[in-house]
Design a protein around this motif. Structure first.
Motif, PDB file in Angstrom:
ATOM      1  N   HIS A  48      -6.899 -10.056   5.189  1.00 21.33           N
ATOM      2  CA  HIS A  48      -7.010  -8.869   4.327  1.00 21.33           C
ATOM      3  C   HIS A  48      -5.610  -8.350   3.956  1.00 21.33           C
ATOM      4  CE1 HIS A  48      -8.901  -4.795   3.368  1.00 21.33           C
ATOM      5  NE2 HIS A  48      -7.609  -4.509   3.465  1.00 21.33           N
ATOM      6  N   GLU A  49      -4.735  -8.227   4.958  1.00 25.41           N
ATOM      7  CA  GLU A  49      -3.397  -7.661   4.707  1.00 25.41           C
ATOM      8  C   GLU A  49      -2.546  -8.596   3.855  1.00 25.41           C
ATOM      9  OE1 GLU A  49      -3.084  -4.640   5.236  1.00 25.41           O
ATOM     10  OE2 GLU A  49      -4.784  -4.462   6.588  1.00 25.41           O
ATOM     11  N   CYS A  89     -10.661  -0.370   3.798  1.00 24.69           N
ATOM     12  CA  CYS A  89      -9.233  -0.426   3.479  1.00 24.69           C
ATOM     13  C   CYS A  89      -8.710   0.991   3.313  1.00 24.69           C
ATOM     14  CB  CYS A  89      -9.049  -1.216   2.180  1.00 24.69           C
ATOM     15  SG  CYS A  89      -7.344  -1.324   1.619  1.00 24.69           S
ATOM     16  N   LEU A  90      -7.519   1.256   3.838  1.00 26.57           N
ATOM     17  CA  LEU A  90      -6.937   2.598   3.707  1.00 26.57           C
ATOM     18  C   LEU A  90      -6.707   2.967   2.240  1.00 26.57           C
ATOM     19  CD1 LEU A  90      -4.353   2.585   6.649  1.00 26.57           C
ATOM     20  CD2 LEU A  90      -6.577   3.735   6.574  1.00 26.57           C
ATOM     21  N   GLN A 129       0.809  -1.225   0.000  1.00 28.49           N
ATOM     22  CA  GLN A 129       0.000   0.000   0.000  1.00 28.49           C
ATOM     23  C   GLN A 129       0.839   1.270   0.000  1.00 28.49           C
ATOM     24  OE1 GLN A 129      -2.512  -1.757   3.325  1.00 28.49           O
ATOM     25  NE2 GLN A 129      -3.965  -0.375   2.342  1.00 28.49           N
ATOM     26  N   HIS A 177      -3.147  -8.208   0.261  1.00 31.01           N
ATOM     27  CA  HIS A 177      -2.444  -7.068  -0.350  1.00 31.01           C
ATOM     28  C   HIS A 177      -1.087  -7.509  -0.891  1.00 31.01           C
ATOM     29  CE1 HIS A 177      -4.909  -3.546   0.287  1.00 31.01           C
ATOM     30  NE2 HIS A 177      -5.037  -3.763   1.579  1.00 31.01           N
TER      31      HIS A 177
HETATM   32 NI    NI Z   1      -6.380  -2.903   2.917  1.00 28.28          NI
END
Ligand code: NI
Length: 177
Positions: free
Chosen positions: A134-135, A92-93, A51, A138
């Motif tokens: 979730h992470e 999510c950021l 990210q 990514h």
């Molecule tokens: Ni995320």
């Protein structure tokens, strides 16, 4: 420490597959510190290196209420995931302002190195289990909206692109870069 810029969906760099971290050295420790600062500043509960446009297998998480229990996962692998699934509202950021339901395993076991390079095994359930899944997605170049229907995903894409164009215009008008 320094705050890093978080990529926003649909930035194609979010779909990069991360490579393993080669060694927990000073560079990686600085990266971990920067990621924690960036995550806390953005009020997030997790952040993957992907990210911030760093494509190495590194994740930071803090699901504690007081925001004082950071978890650092370097080269994480999910070695077991429960067949039991649960539907959670995720955000999510990198997908600001969007929340939608994603089905995940209720519990997982993950092995990883910690921030000092020591091996650790974490048995997680509830919010932590969801956050880990979730992470780790990514790191494989996968954003949670990819679990949603194409129709929903395209709506989200258009909405965010429109928002990004407006932000850009505002930046230009105010002479920011
Ligand atoms: Ni995320």
């Amino acid at each position: 420490m320094a705050k890093r810029t978080i990529l926003s969906y649909p930035d194609p760099r979010l779909h990069t597959v991360a490579k393993p971290v080669q060694g927990v050295d000073a560079r990686i420790k600085t990266l971990v510190a920067d990621m924690l600062e960036t995550m806390y500043d953005a009020n997030g509960i997790g952040l993957a290196a992907t990210q911030i446009d760093v494509h190495e297998r590194l994740v930071v998480i803090d699901v504690s209420e007081d925001r004082d229990k950071p978890i650092v996962l370097i080269n994480p692998e999910i070695v077991w995931a429960s067949d039991d699934k649960v539907l959670n509202e995720e955000g999510c950021l990198s997908v600001p302002g969007i929340y939608d339901g994603v089905e995940r395993s209720t519990s997982v076991r993950v092995t990883a190195l910690d921030g000092e390079g020591e091996p650790q095994t974490i048995e997680a359930e509830g919010l932590l289990a969801v956050c880990i899944q979730h992470e780790l997605d990514h790191l494989l170049g996968k954003v949670f909206v990819e679990y949603l229907s194409p129709l929903k995903r395209n709506r989200i894409k258009s909405k965010l692109l429109k928002q990004q164009r407006e932000d850009q215009k505002l930046d230009q008008r105010e002479g920011r870069r």
